[in-house]
Write a protein that holds these residues in place. Structure first.
Motif, PDB file in Angstrom:
ATOM      1  N   ALA A 792       0.833  -1.207   0.000  1.00 36.13           N
ATOM      2  CA  ALA A 792       0.000   0.000   0.000  1.00 36.13           C
ATOM      3  C   ALA A 792       0.864   1.252   0.000  1.00 36.13           C
ATOM      4  O   ALA A 792       0.562   2.237  -0.695  1.00 36.13           O
ATOM      5  CB  ALA A 792      -0.924  -0.002   1.226  1.00 36.13           C
ATOM      6  N   TYR A 793       1.953   1.236   0.777  1.00 40.46           N
ATOM      7  CA  TYR A 793       2.847   2.391   0.787  1.00 40.46           C
ATOM      8  C   TYR A 793       3.474   2.604  -0.591  1.00 40.46           C
ATOM      9  O   TYR A 793       3.606   3.744  -1.055  1.00 40.46           O
ATOM     10  CB  TYR A 793       3.943   2.209   1.843  1.00 40.46           C
ATOM     11  CG  TYR A 793       3.436   2.094   3.258  1.00 40.46           C
ATOM     12  CD1 TYR A 793       2.333   2.819   3.690  1.00 40.46           C
ATOM     13  CD2 TYR A 793       4.060   1.253   4.183  1.00 40.46           C
ATOM     14  CE1 TYR A 793       1.853   2.711   4.985  1.00 40.46           C
ATOM     15  CE2 TYR A 793       3.595   1.139   5.483  1.00 40.46           C
ATOM     16  CZ  TYR A 793       2.498   1.869   5.882  1.00 40.46           C
ATOM     17  OH  TYR A 793       2.039   1.762   7.174  1.00 40.46           O
ATOM     18  N   LEU A 794       3.849   1.523  -1.244  1.00 37.33           N
ATOM     19  CA  LEU A 794       4.412   1.633  -2.584  1.00 37.33           C
ATOM     20  C   LEU A 794       3.379   2.211  -3.550  1.00 37.33           C
ATOM     21  O   LEU A 794       3.702   3.054  -4.398  1.00 37.33           O
ATOM     22  CB  LEU A 794       4.885   0.259  -3.059  1.00 37.33           C
ATOM     23  CG  LEU A 794       5.453   0.191  -4.484  1.00 37.33           C
ATOM     24  CD1 LEU A 794       6.620   1.148  -4.663  1.00 37.33           C
ATOM     25  CD2 LEU A 794       5.865  -1.240  -4.829  1.00 37.33           C
ATOM     26  N   GLY A 795       2.139   1.791  -3.401  1.00 44.29           N
ATOM     27  CA  GLY A 795       1.084   2.351  -4.239  1.00 44.29           C
ATOM     28  C   GLY A 795       0.882   3.832  -3.995  1.00 44.29           C
ATOM     29  O   GLY A 795       0.718   4.619  -4.938  1.00 44.29           O
ATOM     30  N   PHE A 796       0.912   4.237  -2.720  1.00 47.24           N
ATOM     31  CA  PHE A 796       0.712   5.656  -2.391  1.00 47.24           C
ATOM     32  C   PHE A 796       1.804   6.526  -2.995  1.00 47.24           C
ATOM     33  O   PHE A 796       1.527   7.573  -3.589  1.00 47.24           O
ATOM     34  CB  PHE A 796       0.675   5.841  -0.873  1.00 47.24           C
ATOM     35  CG  PHE A 796       0.664   7.284  -0.458  1.00 47.24           C
ATOM     36  CD1 PHE A 796      -0.500   8.029  -0.495  1.00 47.24           C
ATOM     37  CD2 PHE A 796       1.834   7.909  -0.037  1.00 47.24           C
ATOM     38  CE1 PHE A 796      -0.512   9.367  -0.116  1.00 47.24           C
ATOM     39  CE2 PHE A 796       1.845   9.236   0.344  1.00 47.24           C
ATOM     40  CZ  PHE A 796       0.662   9.968   0.294  1.00 47.24           C
ATOM     41  N   VAL A 797       3.049   6.114  -2.859  1.00 46.98           N
ATOM     42  CA  VAL A 797       4.154   6.926  -3.385  1.00 46.98           C
ATOM     43  C   VAL A 797       4.085   6.984  -4.905  1.00 46.98           C
ATOM     44  O   VAL A 797       4.379   8.026  -5.508  1.00 46.98           O
ATOM     45  CB  VAL A 797       5.504   6.382  -2.893  1.00 46.98           C
ATOM     46  CG1 VAL A 797       6.653   7.209  -3.468  1.00 46.98           C
ATOM     47  CG2 VAL A 797       5.569   6.408  -1.370  1.00 46.98           C
ATOM     48  N   ASN A 798       3.678   5.927  -5.543  1.00 42.78           N
ATOM     49  CA  ASN A 798       3.503   5.968  -6.990  1.00 42.78           C
ATOM     50  C   ASN A 798       2.387   6.924  -7.385  1.00 42.78           C
ATOM     51  O   ASN A 798       2.486   7.619  -8.402  1.00 42.78           O
ATOM     52  CB  ASN A 798       3.206   4.571  -7.537  1.00 42.78           C
ATOM     53  CG  ASN A 798       4.475   3.797  -7.872  1.00 42.78           C
ATOM     54  OD1 ASN A 798       5.244   4.181  -8.734  1.00 42.78           O
ATOM     55  ND2 ASN A 798       4.694   2.700  -7.154  1.00 42.78           N
ATOM     56  N   ALA A 806       1.443   2.030 -12.209  1.00 41.64           N
ATOM     57  CA  ALA A 806       2.364   1.372 -11.292  1.00 41.64           C
ATOM     58  C   ALA A 806       1.752   1.266  -9.900  1.00 41.64           C
ATOM     59  O   ALA A 806       1.949   0.266  -9.191  1.00 41.64           O
ATOM     60  CB  ALA A 806       3.685   2.135 -11.232  1.00 41.64           C
ATOM     61  N   ALA A 807       0.986   2.277  -9.515  1.00 41.80           N
ATOM     62  CA  ALA A 807       0.332   2.239  -8.209  1.00 41.80           C
ATOM     63  C   ALA A 807      -0.693   1.107  -8.139  1.00 41.80           C
ATOM     64  O   ALA A 807      -0.784   0.388  -7.135  1.00 41.80           O
ATOM     65  CB  ALA A 807      -0.346   3.582  -7.926  1.00 41.80           C
ATOM     66  N   GLN A 808      -1.478   0.960  -9.220  1.00 40.55           N
ATOM     67  CA  GLN A 808      -2.478  -0.106  -9.233  1.00 40.55           C
ATOM     68  C   GLN A 808      -1.827  -1.477  -9.143  1.00 40.55           C
ATOM     69  O   GLN A 808      -2.312  -2.367  -8.432  1.00 40.55           O
ATOM     70  CB  GLN A 808      -3.309  -0.010 -10.510  1.00 40.55           C
ATOM     71  CG  GLN A 808      -4.583  -0.847 -10.464  1.00 40.55           C
ATOM     72  CD  GLN A 808      -5.624  -0.255  -9.529  1.00 40.55           C
ATOM     73  OE1 GLN A 808      -6.159   0.810  -9.780  1.00 40.55           O
ATOM     74  NE2 GLN A 808      -5.896  -0.949  -8.431  1.00 40.55           N
ATOM     75  N   ALA A 809      -0.709  -1.644  -9.847  1.00 40.63           N
ATOM     76  CA  ALA A 809       0.005  -2.934  -9.785  1.00 40.63           C
ATOM     77  C   ALA A 809       0.555  -3.177  -8.387  1.00 40.63           C
ATOM     78  O   ALA A 809       0.523  -4.309  -7.884  1.00 40.63           O
ATOM     79  CB  ALA A 809       1.136  -2.941 -10.816  1.00 40.63           C
ATOM     80  N   ALA A 810       1.056  -2.127  -7.740  1.00 40.86           N
ATOM     81  CA  ALA A 810       1.592  -2.282  -6.391  1.00 40.86           C
ATOM     82  C   ALA A 810       0.494  -2.586  -5.388  1.00 40.86           C
ATOM     83  O   ALA A 810       0.708  -3.322  -4.415  1.00 40.86           O
ATOM     84  CB  ALA A 810       2.335  -1.009  -5.983  1.00 40.86           C
ATOM     85  N   LEU A 811      -0.699  -2.050  -5.626  1.00 38.60           N
ATOM     86  CA  LEU A 811      -1.806  -2.232  -4.679  1.00 38.60           C
ATOM     87  C   LEU A 811      -2.467  -3.603  -4.818  1.00 38.60           C
ATOM     88  O   LEU A 811      -3.185  -4.034  -3.899  1.00 38.60           O
ATOM     89  CB  LEU A 811      -2.857  -1.142  -4.891  1.00 38.60           C
ATOM     90  CG  LEU A 811      -2.458   0.270  -4.447  1.00 38.60           C
ATOM     91  CD1 LEU A 811      -3.445   1.305  -4.971  1.00 38.60           C
ATOM     92  CD2 LEU A 811      -2.391   0.337  -2.922  1.00 38.60           C
ATOM     93  N   ALA A 812      -2.257  -4.276  -5.928  1.00 38.92           N
ATOM     94  CA  ALA A 812      -2.929  -5.564  -6.146  1.00 38.92           C
ATOM     95  C   ALA A 812      -2.648  -6.561  -5.024  1.00 38.92           C
ATOM     96  O   ALA A 812      -3.583  -7.179  -4.484  1.00 38.92           O
ATOM     97  CB  ALA A 812      -2.536  -6.131  -7.510  1.00 38.92           C
ATOM     98  N   PRO A 813      -1.388  -6.765  -4.604  1.00 37.76           N
ATOM     99  CA  PRO A 813      -1.171  -7.700  -3.483  1.00 37.76           C
ATOM    100  C   PRO A 813      -1.813  -7.222  -2.178  1.00 37.76           C
ATOM    101  O   PRO A 813      -2.303  -8.040  -1.391  1.00 37.76           O
ATOM    102  CB  PRO A 813       0.358  -7.752  -3.358  1.00 37.76           C
ATOM    103  CG  PRO A 813       0.885  -7.246  -4.651  1.00 37.76           C
ATOM    104  CD  PRO A 813      -0.117  -6.276  -5.148  1.00 37.76           C
ATOM    105  N   ALA A 814      -1.810  -5.910  -1.961  1.00 34.13           N
ATOM    106  CA  ALA A 814      -2.412  -5.386  -0.737  1.00 34.13           C
ATOM    107  C   ALA A 814      -3.912  -5.642  -0.722  1.00 34.13           C
ATOM    108  O   ALA A 814      -4.484  -6.029   0.312  1.00 34.13           O
ATOM    109  CB  ALA A 814      -2.124  -3.882  -0.629  1.00 34.13           C
ATOM    110  N   LEU A 815      -4.572  -5.453  -1.876  1.00 29.03           N
ATOM    111  CA  LEU A 815      -6.012  -5.724  -1.957  1.00 29.03           C
ATOM    112  C   LEU A 815      -6.317  -7.204  -1.753  1.00 29.03           C
ATOM    113  O   LEU A 815      -7.334  -7.567  -1.146  1.00 29.03           O
ATOM    114  CB  LEU A 815      -6.541  -5.267  -3.314  1.00 29.03           C
ATOM    115  CG  LEU A 815      -6.652  -3.750  -3.523  1.00 29.03           C
ATOM    116  CD1 LEU A 815      -6.881  -3.429  -4.990  1.00 29.03           C
ATOM    117  CD2 LEU A 815      -7.775  -3.184  -2.670  1.00 29.03           C
TER     118      LEU A 815
END
Length: 857
Positions: A792-798, A806-815
Motif C-alpha cells: 500500500a505504501y508503494l502504491g501511495f508513493v507511486n 504502477a500504483a495499481q500494480a503495487a496495490l494488487a497484493p495489498a487488496l
C-alpha cells in the motif's frame, strides 16, 4: 474629455510620472518606518531570502536543481519570491529593500488598469482609473506591506485585461496574441497566490459558455491553448508540491477563520463584510462623488449618454466589468476566512467604474473631478503620515475610517541583537530558538528571518501550545525566548488556560536553563532569552598540531558502566578533526555484544548520526535542500566537537555486555574508514540503577517510530505526530539526511534488513525523494512480501509521483491480502480514477466508504 484619444506612448509616460511620484512618497514612508515584519510578512521575506541565496549558488537549471528550487516554497507559489530575489541581487537583502518588488508589480497594476479602462471605455477613463488606484488607501497600504496580495492584484488585473481584449478582438492575429498573453499572465497570477482562481472564475465561465453557445470553435481552441499555457507556467512547481495544496485549503480557510472569529456563512455579516469595508478601502470622497456622477448621468443630468465617443463604453463592456466585480465579491464572501486584503484584486476594476463616474462630471464641471482627486490625495497622505493635529486626524478618520497606516517612529526592536547573542554563543552551529509567545513584533517568523540575514544561522519555532509536549520541548531545544510586561512579576503565574505560561514556569524552574540576556522592548514588554547551561554540542578551536589525521578521531566516549535494558543511555562523544571532514562526517556506531556474549540471540544496536548531530555549518538553508548557507569557517581548521546525547537499545535487547565499534563515513565523498577508539563497554543489567539521560538523538527517534509502519494505517498517527515534533526542533530537518545515509548503509548488511528498510523509506518519503523511495519500497516489498501495508505504501508513493498504473500494480497484493482495509480501497479508487477508469474508481470508492462506516459503528 471630447478631445481625440491619446496614444499609448503618451499615456505610458504619464503613468510613469505618476508611478515615480508614488514611489517617492513610499520611499519617505519606508525610511521613517521602523516596524519589524509581522508573522506573514516575515515568512514571505524568509522564503524570498531562500530563493535569493539559491539562484546563484545552485545548478537550478538542471532537472534536479529545478525540483529543489520549487521545493523552496511548497506552500505558497513562488512568483513574488523570485522577483524579490532579483531585487535582492541588485540592491542587497533587507525588509525595506524587498518592498521594491511591490514597486515593480505596482507598475504592472497601473498599466493593466489603464489598459482595461482604455479598452472598455476610453484612454481618458483609463488614466482616471490609474489615479484612483494610486489613491485608494487599501491599495496604498498593500503596496507598503510585503504580502502576496499586491502582486496578486497586479497580475489578476493583467489577466482580466488580456482576457477582455481577447474577447473583443476581431482579427485572428490579435486573438491569438491576447489569448497567449492571458494564458501567461493568468499562470503567473496563479503562481503568485492560488486565490487568483476565484477572481477570474466568472469571466472565464462567461467566455467559455458564450463560445460554446455561438459554436466558435476557433475561439474555443484559443482558450484551450491559453489554458495549456497557464498549466505550463504552473506545472513545474505544482508537480512537486501538489500534495501540500490539500492541507492549505483547510488550514487557510476554516482553521484560520475559527481562530480569528470571522463570521460564519449563515450570518448577514459574512456577506456584507467586504461591502462595509469599501469606505475604508476606497475612501468616501473617491467613492461617493463618482457614484453620484453615474446616477446623474443615468437620469440625464450630466452629459454623455448620446456621445459618439467611447467615453461611456458599451453596455456589454459595462456588464462584463460588473460581472467580474460582483462575481469576485460573492465568491470571496462565500469563503469563511475573511481578511480585508483578500478582496484587493476587485478594487482596480471598481476604479474603472468610478473613473467613468468622474468622467461624467468632467464633461460639465471639470473642477468636481479635480477637487475629488485633491481630496483623495489629501486623504491618502493623511492615512500614511501622522500630523499630530486633531482636526486633520478627524478628516482622515471621516473620509477613510480605520484606514491609517502610519510608520512606526519609535525605538527599533532588538532582533539583530537577539540573533547576534545566539550566533556568537554558537558561532559554528545552527541554532533553533523556541518561542513561548508570538506577537506581531516578535515571533518565530521574525526570528527566522533575522537569523537568515545573519547567514542563515538562527531559526525560530513556536512551542508551548501542547502541554503534553512541554517536557519534550525542554529536552529538545537549547534556546527559548519569552515575553512579559516590564513591571509584572516573572515568571508569570501559570494557569490551565495559558499553555505558554506553564512552559515558562517549567523553564524558569529548570536547573538546566538560565536567563542568558534580557531586552526591554518598545512595546513596554521585556524579552527573556533562556539558554541551556550545558549545550548538547560544543565546538572548540584547536591548534593545527592537534589534528594528526585527515580522518576525524573519536578520542573519548563516556558512558556508564551498567544500565537497565530498554532505557536511554547517556553518552558523550569527543571528536577531533578538520572542519570539512567533521561537517560532512557520519558516525556509524555499533554497540555489539562482546565475544563472550555473541550469539544468535544477542543482537547489536546502532547509534549512527552526523558528527555534531547535524548542526555544523554551513548547512542547507531549508529542508530538502542541497544548497548550503554561507559560513566563514576555515575548512582545514582543527576543531574539537563534544556531543552530549543518549543512545537507545531496543526494548527487547537482552541483558549482557556490549562494546562500541565505530566507522567514519564522509557523507560528501562516501569514503569510509574504521576508527580506532578507546575500549568502551557497557553492561545491560536488570539490577543496574536507572541513570538520567539527555534526549535521544533525532535519528534514533526516527528509527524507533518507523518500526510502527508495518502495523498499518491505525498506527500512522503514532508515527507522524513524533515526526512533526522533530521537524519543529530541526528547522532544516537534517536528521532525515543523516538517517537516510545511515540506513542506506545498514540495509546493505545482513542484520535487521526489514527494520532498516522501513526507516530508510520513511526518511526518503519525508524528504520528498520520490524515485529513491519507490526503489526502496520495491525492494522492501520483496523482503516483507507478506505484509499488505508495504504494498500500500508503494502504491501511495507511486500515486504521488503520478504513476497510477504502477500504483495499481503495487496495490494488487495489498487488496488481495487485506481487502477490508478502507485506506487500501481508497488508494485503489484514486489509482483507477487517475487512469480514467471511472467505474472501477466508483466501486473501490464505495467499498472504502462502506468500510469506514462499518469501522465508525
Amino acid at each position: 474629455m471630447a478631445k481625440a484619444p491619446t496614444s499609448w506612448v503618451e499615456d505610458i509616460v504619464r503613468i510613469g510620472v505618476l508611478w515615480g511620484g508614488a514611489i517617492a512618497i513610499a520611499a519617505i514612508w519606508i525610511m521613517l518606518d521602523r516596524t519589524p515584519p509581522a508573522w506573514d510578512q516575515a515568512e514571505h521575506l524568509s522564503l524570498s531570502m531562500n530563493f535569493w541565496w539559491t539562484l546563484p549558488h545552485s545548478s537550478w537549471w538542471t532537472a534536479d536543481g529545478l525540483r529543489h528550487l520549487w521545493m523552496l516554497s511548497p506552500k505558497y507559489p513562488p512568483v513574488l519570491y523570485l522577483v524579490t530575489a532579483g531585487v535582492h541581487t541588485v540592491f542587497g537583502p533587507g525588509a525595506d529593500i524587498a518592498i521594491v518588488a511591490n514597486a515593480i508589480f505596482g507598475l504592472i497594476l497601473l498599466i493593466a488598469t489603464y489598459g482595461l479602462g482604455r479598452h472598455l471605455f476610453s484612454p481618458q477613463i483609463g488614466l482616471l482609473a490609474v489615479g484612483l488606484v494610486l489613491l485608494m488607501p487599501r491599495l496604498v497600504k498593500l503596496s507598503l506591506d510585503f504580502q502576496l496580495d499586491y502582486a496578486l492584484t497586479a497580475l489578476v488585473v493583467a489577466s482580466l485585461w488580456s482576457l477582455t481584449v481577447w474577447r473583443d478582438a476581431q482579427s485572428p492575429l490579435r486573438q491569438w496574441l491576447w489569448a497567449g498573453a492571458f494564458g501567461l499572465s493568468y499562470g503567473l497570477a496563479l503562481m503568485t497566490k492560488q486565490s487568483a482562481l476565484l477572481f477570474l472564475l466568472v469571466p472565464l465561465l462567461w467566455v467559455v459558455l458564450a463560445t460554446l453557445w455561438r459554436r466558435r470553435w476557433g475561439r474555443l481552441l484559443q482558450l484551450v491553448v491559453a489554458g495549456l499555457l497557464t498549466l505550463g507556467v504552473m506545472l513545474p512547481w505544482l508537480s512537486v508540491n501538489w500534495l501540500f495544496q490539500f492541507s492549505i485549503i483547510g488550514n487557510t480557510n476554516v482553521a484560520s477563520a475559527q481562530a480569528e472569529g470571522d463570521p460564519m456563512l449563515n450570518t448577514v455579516a459574512a456577506w456584507t463584510y467586504y461591502w462595509r469595508d469599501l469606505p475604508s478601502a476606497i475612501s468616501w470622497g473617491l467613492l461617493i462623488v463618482p457614484l453620484v456622477g453615474l446616477v446623474l448621468w443615468a437620469v440625464g443630468l450630466l452629459p454623455g449618454r448620446k456621445s459618439t465617443l467611447q467615453l461611456d463604453g458599451t453596455p456589454a463592456g459595462r456588464l462584463w466589468l460588473l460581472a467580474y466585480i460582483v462575481g469576485g465579491y460573492v465568491l470571496w464572501s462565500g469563503i469563511v476566512n475573511k481578511d480585508l486584503r483578500y478582496i484587493a484584486p476587485v478594487l482596480p476594476a471598481i476604479s474603472v467604474l468610478l473613473a467613468w463616474g468622474l468622467a461624467c462630471w468632467w464633461r460639465k464641471w471639470p473642477w468636481v473631478t479635480t477637487a475629488t482627486y485633491l481630496v483623495g490625495l489629501l486623504t491618502a497622505l493623511l492615512t500614511l503620515f501622522p500630523t499630530g493635529l486633531p482636526s486633520l486626524d478627524w478628516v482622515s478618520q471621516t473620509l477613510a475610517p480605520n484606514a491609517t497606516f502610519y510608520p512606526y517612529l519609535g525605538e527599533p526592536y532588538p532582533h539583530d541583537e537577539v540573533i547576534a547573542q545566539v550566533a556568537q554563543t554558537q558561532p559554528y552551529q545552527l541554532s533553533t530558538v523556541g518561542g513561548l509567545q508570538s506577537t506581531a513584533a516578535f515571533n518565530q517568523h521574525t526570528v527566522s528571518y533575522y537569523g537568515k540575514l545573519a547567514d542563515y544561522q538562527v531559526y525560530g519555532r513556536q512551542v508551548g501550545s501542547r502541554p503534553s509536549k512541554h517536557e519534550q520541548d525542554l529536552r529538545s531545544l537549547s534556546w527559548f525566548y519569552a515575553q512579559g510586561a516590564i513591571d509584572a512579576p516573572w515568571p508569570p503565574p501559570a494557569s490551565p488556560e495559558d499553555e505558554q505560561a506553564q512552559l515558562v514556569n517549567l523553564l524558569a524552574a529548570s536547573p538546566d536553563f538560565a536567563i542568558d540576556q534580557t531586552w526591554d522592548l518598545p512595546n513596554a514588554t521585556r524579552l527573556y532569552l533562556y539558554r541551556r547551561q550545558q549545550l548538547p554540542v560544543t565546538v572548540t578551536t584547536l591548534p593545527e598540531t592537534a589534528c594528526t589525521s585527515d580522518i576525524p578521531q573519536l578520542r573519548r566516549i563516556d558512558v556508564p558502566t551498567a544500565v537497565p535494558p530498554g532505557q536511554p543511555i547517556p553518552v558523550t562523544y569527543q571528536w577531533v578533526g578538520r572542519w570539512a571532514a567533521l561537517r560532512t562526517g557520519l558516525a556509524v556506531l555499533t554497540w555489539e555484544p562482546t565475544a563472550t556474549e555473541a550469539s544468535s540471540v544477542v543482537r547489536p544496536w546502532i547509534h549512527d548520526h552526523g558528527i555534531g548531530l547535524g548542526t555544523l555549518r554551513p548547512h542547507p538553508i531549508q529542508p530538502q535542500q542541497t544548497t548550503l548557507s554561507a559560513a566563514e569557517i576555515n575548512p582545514d581548521g582543527c576543531f574539537q566537537i563534544i556531543e552530549r546525547t543518549a543512545t537507545l537499545p531496543p526494548a527487547m535487547t537482552p541483558a549482557g555486555n556490549y562494546r562500541l565499534v565505530a566507522r567514519y563515513v564522509d557523507k560528501a565523498g562516501r569514503e569510509s574508514a574504521p576508527l580506532s577508539i578507546p575500549a568502551t563497554a557497557i553492561a545491560l543489567s536488570p539490577t543496574a540503577a536507572s541513570i538520567a539521560a539527555p534526549e535521544v538523538d533525532w535519528v534514533t527517534q526516527l528509527r524507533e517510530v518507523s518500526q510502527l509502519l508495518p502495523l498499518g494505517p491505525d498506527y500512522l498517527d503514532e508515527v507522524f505526530d513524533p515526526i512533526g515534533r522533530l521537524n519543529l526542533y530541526d528547522p532544516i530537518q537534517n536528521y532525515l539526511v543523516q538517517a537516510e545515509q545511515s540506513l542506506q548503509r545498514r540495509w546493505e548488511g545482513p542484520d535487521d534488513a526489514v527494520n532498516y528498510g522501513y526507516g530508510l523509506v520513511l526518511s526518503q518519503v519525508l524528504q520528498l525523494k520520490v524515485d529513491e523511495a519507490i526503489a526502496s519500497l520495491e525492494l522492501l516489498a520483496q523482503q516483507d512480501a507478506a505484509n499488505p501495508y508495504v504494498h500500500a505504501y508503494l502504491g501511495f508513493v507511486n500515486l504521488y509521483a503520478w504513476r497510477p498504473r504502477a500504483a495499481q500494480a503495487a496495490l494488487a497484493p495489498a487488496l488481495a491480502m487485506a481487502p477490508d482495509v478502507p485506506e487500501i480501497q481508497g488508494l485503489s479508487a484514486i489509482a483507477a480514477l487517475m487512469q480514467g477508469n471511472l467505474w472501477s474508481a466508483w466501486q473501490a470508492g464505495q467499498q472504502a466508504i462502506a468500510l469506514l462506516n462499518a469501522d465508525a459503528e
